[in-house]
Design a protein around this motif. Sequence first.
Motif, short mmCIF file in Angstrom:
data_model
loop_
_atom_site.label_atom_id
_atom_site.label_comp_id
_atom_site.label_asym_id
_atom_site.label_seq_id
_atom_site.Cartn_x
_atom_site.Cartn_y
_atom_site.Cartn_z
N MET A 6 7.08 -13.55 -3.23
CA MET A 6 7.88 -12.36 -3.14
C MET A 6 7.66 -11.73 -1.77
SD MET A 6 7.67 -8.81 -5.16
CE MET A 6 7.11 -7.95 -3.75
N SER A 7 8.74 -11.19 -1.18
CA SER A 7 8.60 -10.59 0.14
C SER A 7 7.97 -9.21 0.02
CB SER A 7 9.96 -10.49 0.83
OG SER A 7 10.61 -9.30 0.50
N SER A 8 7.14 -8.87 1.01
CA SER A 8 6.50 -7.57 0.98
C SER A 8 7.50 -6.47 1.30
CB SER A 8 5.33 -7.53 1.96
OG SER A 8 5.80 -7.68 3.29
N GLY A 9 8.68 -6.82 1.84
CA GLY A 9 9.72 -5.83 2.10
C GLY A 9 10.21 -5.16 0.83
N VAL A 10 10.37 -5.94 -0.23
CA VAL A 10 10.79 -5.39 -1.52
C VAL A 10 9.73 -4.43 -2.04
CG1 VAL A 10 11.37 -5.95 -3.92
CG2 VAL A 10 12.22 -7.38 -2.07
N LEU A 11 8.48 -4.84 -1.94
CA LEU A 11 7.37 -3.99 -2.38
C LEU A 11 7.31 -2.70 -1.57
CD1 LEU A 11 4.84 -3.60 -4.14
CD2 LEU A 11 3.57 -4.89 -2.43
N ASP A 12 7.45 -2.81 -0.26
CA ASP A 12 7.42 -1.61 0.60
C ASP A 12 8.56 -0.65 0.27
OD1 ASP A 12 5.18 -2.61 1.83
OD2 ASP A 12 6.26 -3.39 3.58
N GLU A 13 9.76 -1.18 0.05
CA GLU A 13 10.91 -0.33 -0.28
C GLU A 13 10.74 0.32 -1.64
OE1 GLU A 13 13.66 0.80 1.40
OE2 GLU A 13 12.56 -0.04 3.09
N ALA A 14 10.20 -0.41 -2.60
CA ALA A 14 9.97 0.15 -3.93
C ALA A 14 8.95 1.28 -3.86
CB ALA A 14 9.51 -0.94 -4.90
N ILE A 15 7.94 1.12 -3.02
CA ILE A 15 6.93 2.18 -2.86
C ILE A 15 7.54 3.41 -2.21
CG2 ILE A 15 4.84 2.80 -1.59
CD1 ILE A 15 3.84 -0.06 -2.15
N LYS A 16 8.35 3.21 -1.18
CA LYS A 16 8.96 4.34 -0.48
C LYS A 16 9.83 5.19 -1.40
CE LYS A 16 9.34 2.20 4.06
NZ LYS A 16 10.29 1.63 5.03
N LYS A 17 10.51 4.55 -2.35
CA LYS A 17 11.43 5.26 -3.23
C LYS A 17 10.79 5.70 -4.54
CE LYS A 17 15.51 3.01 -1.41
NZ LYS A 17 16.76 2.34 -1.72
N ALA A 18 9.52 5.39 -4.73
CA ALA A 18 8.87 5.66 -6.01
C ALA A 18 8.64 7.15 -6.22
CB ALA A 18 7.55 4.92 -6.10
N ALA A 19 9.01 7.61 -7.40
CA ALA A 19 8.68 8.96 -7.84
C ALA A 19 7.86 8.87 -9.12
CB ALA A 19 9.95 9.76 -8.10
N ILE A 20 7.98 7.72 -9.79
CA ILE A 20 7.22 7.47 -11.02
C ILE A 20 6.84 5.99 -11.01
CG2 ILE A 20 9.26 6.95 -12.42
CD1 ILE A 20 7.85 8.40 -14.75
N ALA A 21 5.65 5.71 -11.51
CA ALA A 21 5.18 4.33 -11.59
C ALA A 21 4.49 4.15 -12.93
CB ALA A 21 4.21 4.04 -10.45
N TRP A 22 4.57 2.95 -13.47
CA TRP A 22 3.87 2.62 -14.71
C TRP A 22 2.57 1.97 -14.28
CZ3 TRP A 22 8.92 3.26 -14.35
CH2 TRP A 22 9.57 3.94 -15.39
N ILE A 23 1.47 2.64 -14.60
CA ILE A 23 0.16 2.20 -14.12
C ILE A 23 -0.74 1.92 -15.31
CG2 ILE A 23 -1.86 2.88 -12.77
CD1 ILE A 23 0.07 4.71 -11.17
N SER A 24 -1.38 0.75 -15.28
CA SER A 24 -2.33 0.40 -16.34
C SER A 24 -3.65 -0.03 -15.71
CB SER A 24 -1.77 -0.71 -17.23
OG SER A 24 -1.51 -1.87 -16.47
N VAL A 25 -4.73 0.28 -16.41
CA VAL A 25 -6.06 -0.08 -15.96
C VAL A 25 -6.61 -1.11 -16.93
CG1 VAL A 25 -8.39 0.77 -15.52
CG2 VAL A 25 -6.42 2.19 -14.94
N GLY A 26 -7.01 -2.25 -16.40
CA GLY A 26 -7.55 -3.31 -17.25
C GLY A 26 -6.52 -3.78 -18.26
N ASP A 27 -6.97 -3.91 -19.52
CA ASP A 27 -6.07 -4.34 -20.59
C ASP A 27 -5.43 -3.15 -21.30
OD1 ASP A 27 -6.65 -6.97 -20.08
OD2 ASP A 27 -8.29 -7.06 -21.53
N GLY A 28 -5.62 -1.95 -20.78
CA GLY A 28 -5.09 -0.75 -21.42
C GLY A 28 -3.57 -0.65 -21.28
#
Length: 164
Positions: A1-23
């Motif tokens: 996957m290109s890091s450009g997609v990741l960078d653009e998704a981060i720039k536009k992020a207002a909400i993210a789904w974040i999980s720690v470990g298996d939680g």
Amino acid sequence: MSSGVLDEAIKKAAIAWISVGDGPAYALWCMPVETSLVVVSGPGEQFAPGLAEAERATVRLRGDHGGLIVQSEATVTRLVPGSEEWTEIAPQLAGKRLNASGTADDLVARWVADSCALVRLTPVAEAAAGSAELPADSQAAPPRETPARVETRRPFRLHRVTKR
């Protein structure tokens, strides 16, 4: 996957789904800073169990269409009050915090007093999976049990309603 997609998704992020470990993944409000995301959690703020103590977390970001476009492992760095990063990022984050009572400086002072965690999530580009590698199903999970749920009562009727 290109890091450009990741960078653009981060720039536009207002909400993210974040999980720690298996939680489970929690939808958390975040602010993009350069190539990372900053999240605040703790008393009076959003609920993110284990995130402040974690070293790594999984971050899922959505695209313009609202669907999941990238998933990545991220390194978690807790910002320490009084550090250079804290003094730069905390007022910016407080300024973008909606429905907060008081000024941005008051909010930052409350975060320090209440020991809220301000964490920086830096995605690892090599561990990122784009939309081609992601599963096609919704991955929706049933709602978790919560004490906030209340049973709904039948509505009060003054007179008997007859069916026609």
